[in-house]
Scaffold this active site. Structure first.
Site, PDB file in Angstrom:
ATOM      1  N   GLU A   1       0.837  -1.197   0.000  1.00 22.46           N
ATOM      2  CA  GLU A   1       0.000   0.000   0.000  1.00 22.46           C
ATOM      3  C   GLU A   1       0.878   1.256   0.000  1.00 22.46           C
ATOM      4  OE1 GLU A   1      -2.661   0.027   3.329  1.00 22.46           O
ATOM      5  OE2 GLU A   1      -3.790   1.751   2.586  1.00 22.46           O
TER       6      GLU A   1
ATOM      7  N   GLU B   1     -16.640  -5.230  12.732  1.00 27.40           N
ATOM      8  CA  GLU B   1     -16.103  -5.457  11.387  1.00 27.40           C
ATOM      9  C   GLU B   1     -15.168  -6.663  11.333  1.00 27.40           C
ATOM     10  OE1 GLU B   1     -15.803  -2.705  13.246  1.00 27.40           O
ATOM     11  OE2 GLU B   1     -13.867  -1.716  12.992  1.00 27.40           O
TER      12      GLU B   1
ATOM     13  N   CYS C   1       4.947  -1.904  21.856  1.00 23.75           N
ATOM     14  CA  CYS C   1       4.184  -2.991  22.505  1.00 23.75           C
ATOM     15  C   CYS C   1       4.890  -3.585  23.709  1.00 23.75           C
ATOM     16  CB  CYS C   1       3.905  -4.102  21.497  1.00 23.75           C
ATOM     17  SG  CYS C   1       3.117  -3.487  20.011  1.00 23.75           S
TER      18      CYS C   1
END
Lengths: 497, 591, 131
Positions: free
Chosen positions: B289, B379, B516
Site C-alpha cells: 500500500e 467489522e 508494545c
C-alpha cells in the site's frame, strides 16, 4: 504590648475604619462618590509622581501584612513579583472568602469596590502587570454586580484601560468566578481554578510570584489587603505604621459572630484585645451567659479561652496562643457550647471542603471527624484522645496545602484548652454543656410527678410508663431524647442531664 | 553555581540545582519509600503530584514534613529521612490510606503485584485503628471490553490521569468529586465505554493498586480448552516473549520464546502459532500500500494521501477515530496482525484442517489491552463469530501457566507449529517502537528498488526518543520516515499533517511507551523504564538471530499468496486483511 | 464622558462633585433635603432593606418631604439589620437599626417630621481616617 492608635484619639471608640473607610458611607454604584472621598488620588499619585519601586518601598515601610490569613508582608510580595521578568504578569484579587461566618471581603466589595480596583491598578504599576483578575465566588452576586458596575465606570472615566493618567501604563480588570470550593482560597488552587483546571493545590515553590496564572508571575492578595492600599499611599506609610503593634501594622476587620450581643463587622487596630472586641464592641455575651471560648481563624484556627481574653490581637500573638488570625472570622461561644461539638463542626466543614488530593487531608480529616462524632455519641474511649492528637499532628505535619496543614487546629486547641470536657465525654459519657443529645438522659423527678400521664401520651416511642396518678418512669433504652415530654410536663417533673 | 550541597542522614552530597530530595537521596543509596510517585526515566514520564505523602522527610528549619518526591533541594539543606517523627507520620498516613481501601487482597487481580500491598508490608502495618467504624468510599464498578475500574481501590495517586492526559492526551480520565469522595475517572462519572478512552491500557500499566485492571478472559480460555468439540488455536504477539519471563523471576529482557511455546502446548492448545506470521503478512499488505501510494505520488498524483500511517495498534486506531476522524483515510487500511491472523486462521487454515469456523477458537496472547476491544469490533466478525475469540494479556498467560503448575524456567524450548508459526525477524521487531516501519522499509526497499539490502539494521529508526525522524535513501529517492510512541507524540505529528506541514512519507505510531513491549497487558514495570529498554533489546536480539529477516522472504507467506490470496492488495486480501475506519468523535451535551 | 488624565483632572472633577455633593453624607447636596442612606449589603437586603428603601422613597414623596434616599454598603451592624442613616438638614446623621416598614414609617412621622427621639438609634462606635 500597647496598641498604638497612631494619630487617632484615645476615644471611647475602639474601632478605626481604614479598610471599611467608605463602607456604609458612599453609594458603591456611583464612582463620583468614591472620587469625592479622594478616590483614585493614590493611583494618580503613584503613576505621575512615583517610580514602581517607590510604591513598593512605601508599602514595605507601611508594614502591611496579607489579610487573607497568612500575614505575609505585602510589600515584599509585590517586590518579588516585580523582580520576576516576563512578557505578561497578573494581579489577582482573592475574593474567594469561604470561612464559615465570615463576610468581611464581601462587605468591602459590596460597599467600596473602587478601593479594590484602585489598589489592583497600583499593584500592577508597581510590579509591571497590565492585567488584573478578581477571583470571586459566584455565591456573591451582589458583590459581582457592584464590581462590574465599578469596572465599567472606572473605564468610562479612564481610570482603567489604556494610558492611565497619560502615562504609558495600561491596566484593566476582569472577573473570574469561583464555584464555591473553600480550597480555592489557597492561591495555587485559585490559579488552577482560574485556568479552568481542577481546583486543587500544587506544591510551592514555584510560588505564584514566579509561576502563577498561565505560568506568568502573578501577585495574589486578598480583598481587605487591597482595600488598605489606596489609603496607605494617600496618607503615607509613616501614618499607617503608627497604628497597630510592632509586627502587625494597621487594623483588621473581623466578622464578629456567635453568642455575642452585637454581631457584625468590626475593624480594630492591631493590638486591641479580644476582651475589648467581645465586650466593648460586641456588647458582651448574649443573654448574659458565661463566656466560654472564641474561635478565630475559621476552620484553620483554634478556640481561645478566658485566659486569652486580654491577648492583644495580632498575627503573632494569636499564633502563639494556638489559634491564628485567619481572614477575620471571630465566633464567640458561651457555656452552652460543647467544645467537642465545636471541633466536630469545623471538621465537618473541612471534610466537605478538602479537595481530596493528598491522603492525610482526604482521609485523615474524615477519620478525625468520625472519631469526634463517636465521642459526642458517648462511644469514645480514653485511648481515642491520644489517637485524636496523633492523627491531628500527623495531618498538620504531612498535608499538602494550608487547608490540611491547619484543619486539625480546632481539635488540637480544644484538646489543649478543654481537655476535661473531652474526658467527661469519654469517661463519664456526659456532655457538660448539654449540647450532645446522645449523652443526655431524661429523668422523672419523683416528688414533682403527679401522674397526669401527659408525658406518656406525648412520647413518640412509648418510652414512658406509669399508672395514672402514680410516678412515671422514662426507659433510657427506648428514649430518643426528643424532649417532647419535658416540654409537655406542667409540673417541672422531667429534667435532662 | 548550578550545584548545591546538602546533607541527608548525616551524609553529604552535591547535586544539580533543581534536584528533588528523593533523587538526591537515591544518589546516596538512601531509599525513601514512595507510593504515588513514578518516574519512567528516559521517557519523560514523571508523576509527582505530591499527593500520597508517604515519602515525607524531615527538613531542618521547616515547620512541617516535606514530600521528598517533589521538594527541591537547596544549598545547606539538612534532611533526615527516617526519624521517629517521619516514621510515625508515614505509618499514620498509610493507616489512613488503608482505612479507605478494600481488604479483598485474596481475590484482587493485583495481589502480589500491588504497590500498596508492598508498602503496607514495608511499613509493617498490622492493624488499622478505627477500621470497624471507618466509612469507606463506594463507587460502582465499571466494566468495559478491555479495562475494569474498581474505584473503591483508587488511592488518588493520579498516575493514570497523568498517563491519560499528559502522555497520551486522550483525556478520558480526570479527578472528580472532592474530599473523601474524590477519585479518578471519566468526566461526569460516565462509563469508560462512553468516554474517548482508546483502551491503550497505560492507566492499568501504572495503577499501583487493583483499581484499574484488565478484563480477565482466562476463564473463557480454560472453557474453550476443556471443550472437546473445539479446536483451539493460539497466536502470540512478539512483545510477549520478551516480557513473560519476568513473571517467573527471570531477568527483564530474557527471551522465552521456546519455553512459551512449550507452555502453551502443555496448556492444551491444539496449534501454537505466532502473530509474527501475520506481522509478515501485514508488511506485505501495508508495504504494498505504501509503495502504491508512493509510486502514484512520485508520478505526480496530487490526490494520493501521504504520509501513510501504520495501523497495527488498536489504541492508535481508536485515537484517530475519536480525535481526527477527518483524517481517517490517511492510515493504512491494513488490519492489525492479530486480526489478519484471525481472518487467515478461520479461512485458509480452517480449510486446511477441514474444520468449520464455528468449531475453531482463536486465542491471542497480547501485551495489550486494546486488543481485547479490537477483537470484538463488529467489522472483525463473520455472522457474529469473531476472527479472534479471546485476547488475553501477557499477565493473564502467566496466571494460566502458574495455575497449570508449569514452571516456565524448567520447560524445554519448542518451536511454533507450521504453517502459521513461521516468521521473519522483521515481524519480531513489531514489538518495539520503530520496528514496524523498519520491517516495512526492509521489504518496501527491496520491492521498490529491486536491490537486495546489505545491511538490515536501520539504527536510525531505533531508540526511545519520543518522536524520531529519519530519511532512508530508496536508491535515489529519499523517503522521510517519522516515528512516534505515545499518543501525545502521535498527536503532534497528526497536527502537522492537518496543518499541511508534514514532511513525512510514512509514519509509524504505537500508543505505548517503547511500543508494545511497554503495553498495558505486560508484566508490571513498577515505574522502572530500564525494564522496557531490556525488553526492546531482547526483541532486536531475536531479530538478529533469525535465519529469515525480511517479511517477503517468509516461505509460508509466499505459499499463502500462491495458494490462497493471489497477491498483496488482491480482492481476497482486501476482503480478509483490510478494514475501514469510523468517525467516533462525540460531543458531550451538558444540560 | 471626560476621561481623567491628570491628578489635576481628578481634583477638578472632585471639586465639581464637591459642589454637588455633601462630603459628610456623600450625597447630593440640597440644603433643605433630608438625606437617607440605606445599608444595602447582602445582609441588609436579606433582612428587608430593599423594601424599606422602596417604602421610604414612595412615602417621602407622597408626604411631600424633600429627601434624598440612596443606597450604601454594609454599615457593619449585622445584629440590627436593616440599618438606615438619617441626616436632617443641619443635624448630625443618626443611624437607626432594625428598620422595617413600620419603623420606617415611625421614623418619618416622629423623627423627621416632629424631631422626636426614637428607640433603636445605634451610636457611632468607630473613628474614621478623617477625624
Amino acid at each position: 504590648m500597647i496598641t498604638n492608635l497612631g494619630g487617632f484619639k484615645m476615644s471611647q471608640h475602639k474601632q478605626i475604619r481604614i479598610a471599611l473607610n467608605n463602607c456604609g458611607v458612599i453609594d458603591p454604584e456611583n464612582i463620583k462618590e468614591y472620587i469625592a472621598r479622594d478616590g483614585y488620588v493614590a493611583l494618580g499619585k503613584c503613576l505621575t509622581e512615583m517610580k514602581p519601586q517607590d510604591v513598593i518601598n512605601e508599602i514595605k515601610e507601611s508594614g502591611l501584612r496579607g489579610r487573607g490569613g497568612g500575614g505575609f508582608p505585602t510589600g515584599l510580595k509585590w517586590e518579588i513579583a516585580s523582580k520576576n521578568h516576563a512578557d505578561q504578569k497578573y494581579v489577582v484579587c482573592n475574593a474567594d472568602e469561604g470561612d464559615p461566618g465570615a463576610f468581611m471581603d464581601r462587605s468591602i466589595l459590596e460597599g467600596d469596590p473602587h478601593a479594590v480596583l484602585e489598589a489592583m491598578a497600583i499593584c500592577g504599576y508597581s510590579m509591571g502587570a497590565t492585567k488584573g483578575l478578581v477571583y470571586i465566588r459566584a455565591e456573591y452576586p451582589l458583590a459581582i454586580k457592584r464590581l462590574k458596575v465599578a469596572i465599567e465606570q472606572a473605564r468610562e472615566y479612564g481610570l482603567l484601560g489604556k494610558k492611565l493618567f497619560e502615562t504609558d501604563f495600561d491596566f484593566d480588570i476582569e472577573l473570574r468566578y469561583g464555584a464555591g470550593a473553600f480550597v480555592c482560597g489557597e492561591e495555587t488552587s485559585l490559579i488552577h481554578s482560574m485556568e479552568g483546571l481542577r481546583g486543587e493545590p500544587t506544591i510551592k515553590p514555584p510560588y505564584p510570584a514566579e509561576k502563577g496564572y498561565l505560568g506568568k508571575p502573578t501577585n495574589v492578595n486578598n480583598v481587605e489587603t487591597y482595600a488598605n492600599i489606596p489609603i496607605i499611599l494617600r496618607k503615607g506609610a509613616s501614618w499607617f505604621n503608627k497604628i497597630g503593634t510592632e509586627k502587625s501594622k494597621g487594623t483588621k476587620v473581623f466578622a464578629l459572630a456567635g453568642k455575642v450581643k452585637n454581631v457584625g463587622l468590626v475593624e480594630v487596630p492591631m493590638g486591641t484585645t479580644l476582651r475589648e472586641v467581645i465586650y466593648e464592641i460586641g456588647g458582651g455575651i448574649e443573654n448574659d451567659k458565661k463566656f466560654k471560648a472564641v474561635q478565630t481563624g475559621g476552620p484553620s484556627g483554634g478556640c481561645l479561652t478566658e485566659k486569652h481574653l486580654d491577648t492583644p490581637i495580632d498575627f503573632d500573638n494569636l499564633l502563639a496562643a494556638g489559634s491564628m488570625m485567619g481572614s477575620g472570622g471571630m465566633i464567640v461561644m458561651d457555656e452552652d457550647n460543647c467544645m467537642v461539638s465545636v471541633a466536630k463542626f469545623y471538621l465537618d466543614f473541612t471534610v466537605e471542603e478538602s479537595c481530596g488530593k493528598c491522603s492525610p487531608c482526604r482521609i485523615g480529616n474524615k477519620r478525625l471527624y468520625e472519631l469526634l462524632d463517636r465521642i459526642t455519641q458517648g462511644k469514645g474511649e480514653l485511648s481515642d484522645l491520644q489517637r485524636l492528637r496523633n492523627m491531628s499532628l500527623v495531618i498538620k505535619d504531612t498535608s499538602l496545602c494550608g487547608l490540611g496543614q491547619t484543619s486539625p487546629n480546632p481539635v488540637l486547641s480544644t484538646l489543649d484548652n478543654f481537655y476535661d470536657e473531652y474526658l467527661a465525654h469519654v469517661t463519664d459519657k456526659k456532655c457538660p454543656s448539654g449540647e450532645c443529645k446522645d449523652l443526655m438522659t431524661y429523668f422523672v423527678i419523683e416528688e414533682n410527678c403527679v401522674g397526669c400521664t401527659a408525658c406518656a401520651r406525648v412520647c413518640p416511642v412509648g418510652a414512658i410508663t406509669g399508672e395514672k396518678k402514680e410516678v412515671h418512669y422514662i426507659n433510657p433504652e427506648i428514649c430518643i431524647k426528643c424532649g417532647a415530654c419535658e416540654e409537655r410536663c406542667k409540673f417541672d417533673a422531667i429534667i435532662v442531664k | 553555581m548550578n550545584k548545591v550541597k546538602l546533607t541527608i542522614d548525616d551524609k553529604q552530597i552535591e547535586v544539580e540545582k533543581g534536584t528533588t530530595i528523593y533523587k538526591a537521596a537515591k544518589q546516596l543509596e538512601i531509599e525513601i519509600p514512595v507510593l504515588c510517585y513514578m518516574n519512567l526515566e528516559g521517557l519523560n514520564i514523571e508523576n509527582k503530584p505530591g499527593g500520597c505523602r508517604i515519602c515525607v522527610v524531615e527538613v531542618e528549619g521547616r515547620n512541617n514534613l516535606a514530600p521528598s518526591c517533589s521538594t527541591e533541594v537547596w544549598d545547606g539543606m539538612v534532611v533526615h529521612t527516617h526519624t521517629m517523627r517521619v516514621i510515625n507520620a508515614r505509618r499514620t498516613v498509610m493507616e489512613f490510606i488503608l482505612s479507605d481501601h478494600p481488604k479483598d487482597c485474596l481475590t484482587c487481580a493485583k495481589s502480589g503485584n500491588c504497590d500498596l500491598q508492598n508498602m503496607a508490608v514495608k511499613l509493617g502495618i498490622r492493624e488499622i485503628p478505627g477500621q470497624e467504624y471507618a466509612e469507606m468510599s463506594k463507587y460502582k464498578t465499571d466494566f468495559s471490553p478491555s479495562i475494569i475500574r474498581e474505584l473503591d481501590k483508587c488511592i488518588m495517586c493520579r498516575r493514570c490521569e497523568m498517563m491519560c492526559n499528559d502522555f497520551q492526551t486522550v483525556g478520558a480520565l480526570s479527578a472528580f468529586h472532592r474530599g473523601f469522595q474524590a477519585a479518578v475517572g471519566p468526566a461526569f462519572e460516565m462509563d469508560i465505554e462512553d468516554s474517548p478512552c482508546t483502551y491503550c491500557g497505560q492507566c492499568v500499566a501504572v495503577c499501583p493498586t487493583g483499581a484499574l485492571t484488565e478484563k480477565d478472559h482466562t476463564r473463557d480460555v480454560i472453557n474453550a480448552l476443556s471443550d472437546p468439540t473445539k479446536k483451539v488455536i493460539v497466536q502470540t504477539a512478539p512483545a510477549v516473549r520478551a516480557a513473560l519471563g519476568e513473571e517467573f523471576g527471570m531477568e527483564p529482557g530474557t527471551l522465552v520464546t521456546g519455553k512459551m511455546v512449550s507452555a502453551l502446548r502443555r496448556l492444551g492448545f491444539d496449534y501454537v502459532f505466532d502473530t509474527d506470521f501475520a506481522a509478515d503478512l501485514t508488511i506485505m499488505e501495508e508495504g504494498t500500500e505504501l509503495l502504491d501510494r508512493l509510486t502514484k505520488f512520485l508520478a505526480g498524483d496530487k490526490k494520493v494521501k501521504l504520509p501513510i500511517l501504520t495501523s497495527c495498534c488498536p489504541a492508535w486506531v481508536s485515537f484517530f477515530e475519536h480525535n481526527f476522524p477527518e483524517m481517517k483515510d490517511i492510515p493504512s487500511t491494513a488490519r492489525s496482525p492479530q486480526q489478519m491472523f484471525g481472518a487467515i486462521a478461520k479461512t485458509y487454515f480452517a480449510d486446511k484442517i477441514s474444520t468449520k469456523r464455528e468449531d475453531l477458537v482463536v486465542v491471542s496472547i497480547m501485551p495489550c489491552l486494546a486488543k481485547k476491544y479490537e477483537a470484538q469490533r463488529d467489522e472483525f466478525k463473520v455472522n457474529g463469530n469473531p476472527d479472534v475469540d479471546f485476547s488475553i494479556s501477557t499477565r493473564e498467560l502467566a496466571h494460566l501457566i502458574k495455575e497449570a503448575n508449569l514452571d516456565l524456567n524448567k520447560l524445554p524450548d519448542e518451536d511454533f507449529d507450521k504453517p502459521l508459526g513461521e516468521s521473519s525477524g522483521a515481524a519480531v521487531i513489531f514489538g518495539t517502537t520503530g520496528g514496524v516501519i523498519e520491517a516495512a522499509v526492509r521489504t518496501a526497499y527491496e520491492l521498490h528498488t529491486g536491490i537486495k539490502l546489505d545491511k538490515l539494521d536501520f539504527e536510525q529508526l531505533r531508540g526511545f526518543e519520543a518522536i524520531r525522524k529519519a530519511t532512508v535513501d530508496f536508491d535515489g529517492t529519499p523517503i522521510n520516515i517519522g516515528i512516534a510512541h505515545g499518543l501525545g507524540n502521535a498527536r503532534k505529528l497528526l497536527e502537522e499533517i492537518k496543518a499541511g506541514k508534514s514532511e513525512f512519507h510514512a509514519i509509524e505510531i504505537m500508543s505505548c511507551p517503547g511500543g508494545c513491549i511497554g503495553g498495558g497487558g505486560q508484566p508490571t514495570h513498577h515505574g522502572d523504564s530500564s525494564i522496557l529498554k531490556a525488553r526492546a533489546k531482547a526483541i532486536y536480539a531475536e531479530d538478529a538471530g533469525k535465519p529469515i529477516r525480511k517479511s517477503h522472504e517468509n516461505p509460508y507467506i509466499i505459499k499463502l499468496y500462491e495458494e490462497f490470496l493471489g497477491k498483496p492488495m488482491s480482492e481476497k486480501a482486501h476482503h480478509l486483511l483490510h478494514t475501514c475506519y469510523f468517525d467516533k468523535s462525540r460531543k458531550i451535551e451538558i444540560d | 464622558m471626560t476621561k481623567i488624565k491628570t491628578l489635576a483632572d481628578l481634583e477638578r472633577i472632585k471639586n465639581e462633585l464637591r459642589s454637588e455633593l455633601d462630603l459628610e453624607s456623600g450625597l447630593l447636596n440640597s440644603e433643605n433635603a433630608v438625606k437617607i442612606k440605606v445599608g444595602m449589603g447582602t445582609s441588609g437586603i436579606a433582612s428587608g432593606a430593599k423594601d424599606v428603601m422602596d417604602f421610604l422613597i414612595e412615602a417621602l414623596e407622597k408626604r411631600n418631604i424633600e429627601a434624598i434616599v440612596s443606597q450604601t454598603g454594609d454599615m457593619g451592624y449585622s445584629y440590627a439589620e436593616p440599618t438606615i442613616e438619617v441626616q436632617k438638614p443641619g443635624k448630625d446623621p443618626v443611624v437607626f437599626g432594625d428598620v422595617d416598614i413600620k419603623k420606617a414609617d415611625l421614623i418619618i412621622e416622629k423623627y423627621i417630621k416632629l424631631g422626636e427621639e426614637l428607640q433603636g438609634v445605634i451610636p457611632v462606635n468607630y473613628q474614621t481616617i478623617d477625624n
